[in-house]
Motif scaffolding. Sequence first.
Motif, short mmCIF file in Angstrom:
data_model
loop_
_atom_site.label_atom_id
_atom_site.label_comp_id
_atom_site.label_asym_id
_atom_site.label_seq_id
_atom_site.Cartn_x
_atom_site.Cartn_y
_atom_site.Cartn_z
N HIS A 191 99.79 80.30 103.20
CA HIS A 191 99.43 79.05 103.89
C HIS A 191 97.91 78.92 104.02
CE1 HIS A 191 103.70 78.86 104.96
NE2 HIS A 191 103.48 77.56 105.09
N GLU A 192 97.24 80.03 104.25
CA GLU A 192 95.78 80.01 104.35
C GLU A 192 95.16 79.58 103.03
OE1 GLU A 192 92.12 80.34 106.22
OE2 GLU A 192 94.07 80.61 107.17
N VAL A 193 95.65 80.13 101.95
CA VAL A 193 95.13 79.75 100.62
C VAL A 193 95.41 78.28 100.36
CG1 VAL A 193 95.48 80.06 98.13
CG2 VAL A 193 95.17 82.06 99.60
N TYR A 194 96.62 77.83 100.65
CA TYR A 194 97.00 76.42 100.43
C TYR A 194 96.02 75.50 101.16
CZ TYR A 194 99.70 72.09 100.73
OH TYR A 194 100.10 70.78 100.68
N GLN A 195 95.76 75.81 102.42
CA GLN A 195 94.85 74.97 103.21
C GLN A 195 93.42 75.04 102.67
OE1 GLN A 195 95.34 76.26 107.26
NE2 GLN A 195 97.36 75.32 107.45
N THR A 196 93.00 76.24 102.27
CA THR A 196 91.65 76.40 101.73
C THR A 196 91.48 75.60 100.45
OG1 THR A 196 91.47 78.61 102.69
CG2 THR A 196 89.96 78.10 100.89
N VAL A 197 92.49 75.60 99.59
CA VAL A 197 92.42 74.85 98.33
C VAL A 197 92.23 73.36 98.62
CG1 VAL A 197 93.75 74.12 96.31
CG2 VAL A 197 93.69 76.54 96.97
N TRP A 198 93.02 72.83 99.52
CA TRP A 198 92.89 71.39 99.83
C TRP A 198 91.57 71.08 100.54
CZ3 TRP A 198 95.19 67.86 97.29
CH2 TRP A 198 96.41 68.12 96.68
N PHE A 199 91.11 72.01 101.34
CA PHE A 199 89.80 71.81 102.00
C PHE A 199 88.70 71.76 100.95
CE2 PHE A 199 85.97 73.72 103.93
CZ PHE A 199 85.70 72.74 104.87
N ARG A 200 88.73 72.70 100.01
CA ARG A 200 87.72 72.72 98.95
C ARG A 200 87.81 71.44 98.09
NH1 ARG A 200 85.60 76.70 100.84
NH2 ARG A 200 86.04 78.89 100.51
N PHE A 201 89.03 71.00 97.84
CA PHE A 201 89.22 69.78 97.06
C PHE A 201 88.58 68.59 97.79
CE2 PHE A 201 91.96 66.17 95.58
CZ PHE A 201 91.57 66.20 94.25
N ALA A 202 88.81 68.51 99.09
CA ALA A 202 88.22 67.42 99.88
C ALA A 202 86.70 67.51 99.87
CB ALA A 202 88.75 67.47 101.31
N GLN A 203 86.16 68.73 99.93
CA GLN A 203 84.71 68.91 99.91
C GLN A 203 84.10 68.43 98.59
OE1 GLN A 203 84.42 73.19 100.70
NE2 GLN A 203 83.17 72.72 102.49
N SER A 236 94.26 70.47 87.29
CA SER A 236 93.70 71.71 86.74
C SER A 236 92.70 72.32 87.71
CB SER A 236 93.01 71.44 85.40
OG SER A 236 93.93 70.97 84.47
N TRP A 237 91.91 71.46 88.32
CA TRP A 237 90.92 71.93 89.29
C TRP A 237 91.63 72.61 90.46
CZ3 TRP A 237 89.34 71.88 94.26
CH2 TRP A 237 88.01 72.17 94.53
N LEU A 238 92.67 71.98 90.97
CA LEU A 238 93.42 72.55 92.09
C LEU A 238 94.09 73.86 91.71
CD1 LEU A 238 95.01 69.28 93.48
CD2 LEU A 238 93.51 70.82 94.77
N ALA A 239 94.69 73.93 90.53
CA ALA A 239 95.34 75.16 90.08
C ALA A 239 94.33 76.29 89.93
CB ALA A 239 96.08 74.92 88.76
N SER A 240 93.20 75.99 89.35
CA SER A 240 92.15 77.00 89.17
C SER A 240 91.62 77.49 90.51
CB SER A 240 91.02 76.40 88.33
OG SER A 240 89.97 77.31 88.20
N THR A 241 91.40 76.56 91.41
CA THR A 241 90.91 76.93 92.75
C THR A 241 91.95 77.75 93.49
OG1 THR A 241 89.56 74.92 92.80
CG2 THR A 241 89.97 76.02 94.91
#
Length: 191
Positions: free
Chosen positions: A47-59, A72-77
Amino acid sequence: MDRADVGALVQSAVDGDAAAWKALVEGLSPLVWSVVRAHRLGDADAHEVYQTVWFRFAQHLGRIREPEKAGSWLASTARHECLKVIKAMRRLTVTNDPQLLDRVSEDRTPEQSILDSEEAAAESERIRWMWQEFEKLGERCRQLLRVLMASPPPSYHEVSAALGIAVGSIGPLRQRCLRRLRARLDARGAL
């Protein structure tokens, strides 16, 4: 979701469209979860990774050069974040061994290092003062104390032969010399 739809949704989300953001999250969450699950993380870490990925995507949303490749960006992140968590877990060892749990860490904290450094500096200063006061003692005291400090310590007969002092006088003379040295150090505040 098809790439063209993803690209259009990313552009809309960049422009502030909340519905587009929601559609991106709903449409691409299964992709993110599949990458996270493939790394077999525990629930909390996943869950932490999932949230971090979406946070980075938003950034980075406005800086993504190829919006249609957001998946692809989300999968790589997600993969990158999972590997970071796995690497961090390797440094930790889970145990219920009471001997390991009660063991004091050999790693010095920054505070302990500073305290040790200050203590070493104070000890070095005390030793310097002791030798300064030692040098102010009379020649006879300095000779006797230097000989008695040898390692291994000489016998009183050897001291007597080396310094020409009667064996029975060595102990009392040593005590007087040490008392003088202590008095000098006390006066200086070094003890």
